[in-house]
Design a protein around this motif. Structure first.
Motif, PDB file in Angstrom:
ATOM      1  N   VAL A  32       0.832  -1.186   0.000  1.00 13.98           N
ATOM      2  CA  VAL A  32       0.000   0.000   0.000  1.00 13.98           C
ATOM      3  C   VAL A  32       0.870   1.240   0.000  1.00 13.98           C
ATOM      4  N   TYR A  39       5.485   6.863  10.250  1.00 11.58           N
ATOM      5  CA  TYR A  39       6.497   5.809  10.220  1.00 11.58           C
ATOM      6  C   TYR A  39       7.740   6.276   9.486  1.00 11.58           C
ATOM      7  N   HIS A  43       7.277   4.652   1.790  1.00 12.25           N
ATOM      8  CA  HIS A  43       6.213   3.683   1.555  1.00 12.25           C
ATOM      9  C   HIS A  43       5.831   3.743   0.093  1.00 12.25           C
TER      10      HIS A  43
ATOM     11  N   THR B  17       0.142  -9.136   7.923  1.00  9.73           N
ATOM     12  CA  THR B  17      -0.833  -8.215   7.343  1.00  9.73           C
ATOM     13  C   THR B  17      -0.951  -8.370   5.828  1.00  9.73           C
ATOM     14  N   ILE B  58      -1.464   0.621  11.244  1.00  8.02           N
ATOM     15  CA  ILE B  58      -0.409  -0.403  11.255  1.00  8.02           C
ATOM     16  C   ILE B  58      -0.383  -1.146   9.922  1.00  8.02           C
ATOM     17  N   ILE B  59      -1.555  -1.591   9.493  1.00  2.00           N
ATOM     18  CA  ILE B  59      -1.625  -2.394   8.264  1.00  2.00           C
ATOM     19  C   ILE B  59      -1.110  -1.598   7.065  1.00  2.00           C
ATOM     20  N   LYS B  60      -1.463  -0.334   7.035  1.00  2.00           N
ATOM     21  CA  LYS B  60      -1.129   0.468   5.856  1.00  2.00           C
ATOM     22  C   LYS B  60       0.304   0.977   5.880  1.00  2.00           C
ATOM     23  N   TYR B  61       0.787   1.329   7.064  1.00  7.83           N
ATOM     24  CA  TYR B  61       2.042   2.070   7.105  1.00  7.83           C
ATOM     25  C   TYR B  61       3.216   1.367   7.780  1.00  7.83           C
ATOM     26  N   ALA B  62       2.948   0.492   8.738  1.00 16.23           N
ATOM     27  CA  ALA B  62       4.051   0.013   9.569  1.00 16.23           C
ATOM     28  C   ALA B  62       5.090  -0.759   8.767  1.00 16.23           C
ATOM     29  N   GLY B  63       4.659  -1.422   7.712  1.00 15.44           N
ATOM     30  CA  GLY B  63       5.610  -2.201   6.932  1.00 15.44           C
ATOM     31  C   GLY B  63       6.200  -1.450   5.767  1.00 15.44           C
ATOM     32  N   GLY B  64       5.808  -0.206   5.565  1.00 13.78           N
ATOM     33  CA  GLY B  64       6.328   0.525   4.416  1.00 13.78           C
ATOM     34  C   GLY B  64       6.013  -0.185   3.108  1.00 13.78           C
ATOM     35  N   GLY B  65       4.843  -0.779   3.016  1.00 13.62           N
ATOM     36  CA  GLY B  65       4.466  -1.518   1.817  1.00 13.62           C
ATOM     37  C   GLY B  65       4.694  -3.011   1.940  1.00 13.62           C
ATOM     38  N   ARG B  66       5.385  -3.423   2.996  1.00 13.57           N
ATOM     39  CA  ARG B  66       5.622  -4.853   3.209  1.00 13.57           C
ATOM     40  C   ARG B  66       4.661  -5.350   4.288  1.00 13.57           C
ATOM     41  N   PRO B  67       4.380  -6.646   4.279  1.00 14.77           N
ATOM     42  CA  PRO B  67       3.581  -7.199   5.374  1.00 14.77           C
ATOM     43  C   PRO B  67       4.340  -7.110   6.687  1.00 14.77           C
ATOM     44  N   ASP B  87       3.372  -4.942  16.617  1.00 15.97           N
ATOM     45  CA  ASP B  87       3.785  -5.294  15.252  1.00 15.97           C
ATOM     46  C   ASP B  87       5.296  -5.166  15.136  1.00 15.97           C
ATOM     47  N   ASP B  90       8.147  -0.831  11.011  1.00 16.47           N
ATOM     48  CA  ASP B  90       9.040   0.310  11.226  1.00 16.47           C
ATOM     49  C   ASP B  90       8.605   1.110  12.453  1.00 16.47           C
TER      50      ASP B  90
END
Lengths: 170, 141
Positions: A32, A39, A43, B17, B58-67, B87, B90
């Motif tokens: 996404v 963060y 992204h 996620t 969290i779902i949208k941003y914490a992984g920076g595009g990764r699960p 989680d 990041d």
């Protein structure tokens, strides 16, 4: 493989190990795009509506035109982070195609969050820029409460019924 | 002395996620309310909303595009609901206390201020395990 579990039940004290009941699922992943996230990392991997290079279809909401020429769009279910981009895109497409007086019939929406509000605000702004307006009708209690919590009921005044929404215009 | 323990209603979600994770968050809460029927509707609405906002963030941003691996624990205490998210994404770097509700015509930026405004407590900290969020409802008794 991503595995997720859900557990419901009762426990006593602080030991969560006594959860009872479980449901497991296997799922895929989707990147996404983000902004204002808080963060640290960039992204940039994909956007809503895509899974890698594969297009993930986003459902369109039913649309109808009523006697006054007003277009009514009726989203359903939860207007959250997953559903809101599709509604936003659909509103923009309708306005781009000349339907600038829009009513969003919220009677089938059971839940809205900030992203759903964002989609409605986006449609409102684009509709007004095109010389029209976007109005909302028939919100459930949850939607009404969220509009009030955010004070957005001042710019998105809810009408009781779809037919009332443009009663003040010819 | 006898200690009597009151059973505490609880629910847990443990996911990597993806596009289904937010729906899973909603589903867990729906199931939780079935188990924990003493929470009034007005309190449920606010917990549902705050949890959806933090979960989506969290779902949208914490992984920076990764699960990312995300765990959510929901508990009903005597007079409030407590939700913890963890989680391995990041670090979250905004000061929650400095977040204001954006202008009324803003299309984004409402989620965290909204969640904070409807909870008794919204706290974030980072440790070696990742990000930790604590959400506590206002007392409902």
């Amino acid at each position: 493989m991503a595995v997720q579990g859900m557990h419901f039940g009762h426990f006593t004290g602080r030991d969560n190990s006594s959860y009872v009941g479980a449901v497991t699922r296997s799922t895929g992943n989707r990147g996404v795009q983000s902004d204002k996230s808080g963060y640290a990392s960039p992204h940039l991997n994909g956007r809503l509506g895509h899974q890698g290079e594969r297009e993930v279809p986003m459902e369109e909401s039913p649309v109808r035109r009523i006697d006054s020429g007003v277009v009514v769009i009726r989203p359903e279910g939860r207007l959250n982070m997953m559903a809101s981009p599709a509604l936003r895109e659909q509103l923009h497409a309708l306005i781009r195609d000349g339907s600038t007086r829009l009513v969003v019939d919220l009677s089938a929406v059971e839940f809205i969050d900030s992203s759903g509000l964002g989609a409605l605000i986006s449609g409102l702004k684009v509709a007004r820029q095109a010389g029209g307006d976007l109005r909302i009708a028939a919100p459930c209690e949850q939607v009404t409460a969220v509009l009030e919590l955010t004070n957005l009921n001042r710019v998105l005044k809810p009408f009781a019924a779809v037919d009332d929404a443009f009663d003040d215009t010819p | 002395m006898t200690l009597s323990m009151t059973p505490l209603e609880s629910a847990r979600l443990d996911v990597v996620t993806d596009e289904n994770s937010l729906e899973a968050v909603h589903s867990v809460l729906e199931g939780f309310w079935v188990v924990c029927q003493r929470v009034p509707d007005a309190a449920r609405v606010l917990v549902d909303l705050a949890v959806a906002e933090i979960g989506a963030n969290i779902i949208k941003y914490a992984g920076g595009g990764r699960p990312v691996r995300m765990q959510m624990d929901v508990r009903c205490l005597a007079d409030k609901v407590e939700v913890r998210f963890c989680d391995d994404g990041d670090p979250f770097e905004l000061d929650l206390d400095s977040l204001d509700m954006p202008d009324e015509l803003a299309e984004s930026g409402r989620g965290l201020p909204l969640a904070r405004s409807i909870l008794s407590l919204l706290r974030y900290h980072r440790d070696d395990d990742g990000n930790h969020w604590l959400l506590v409802s206002h007392p409902f008794l």
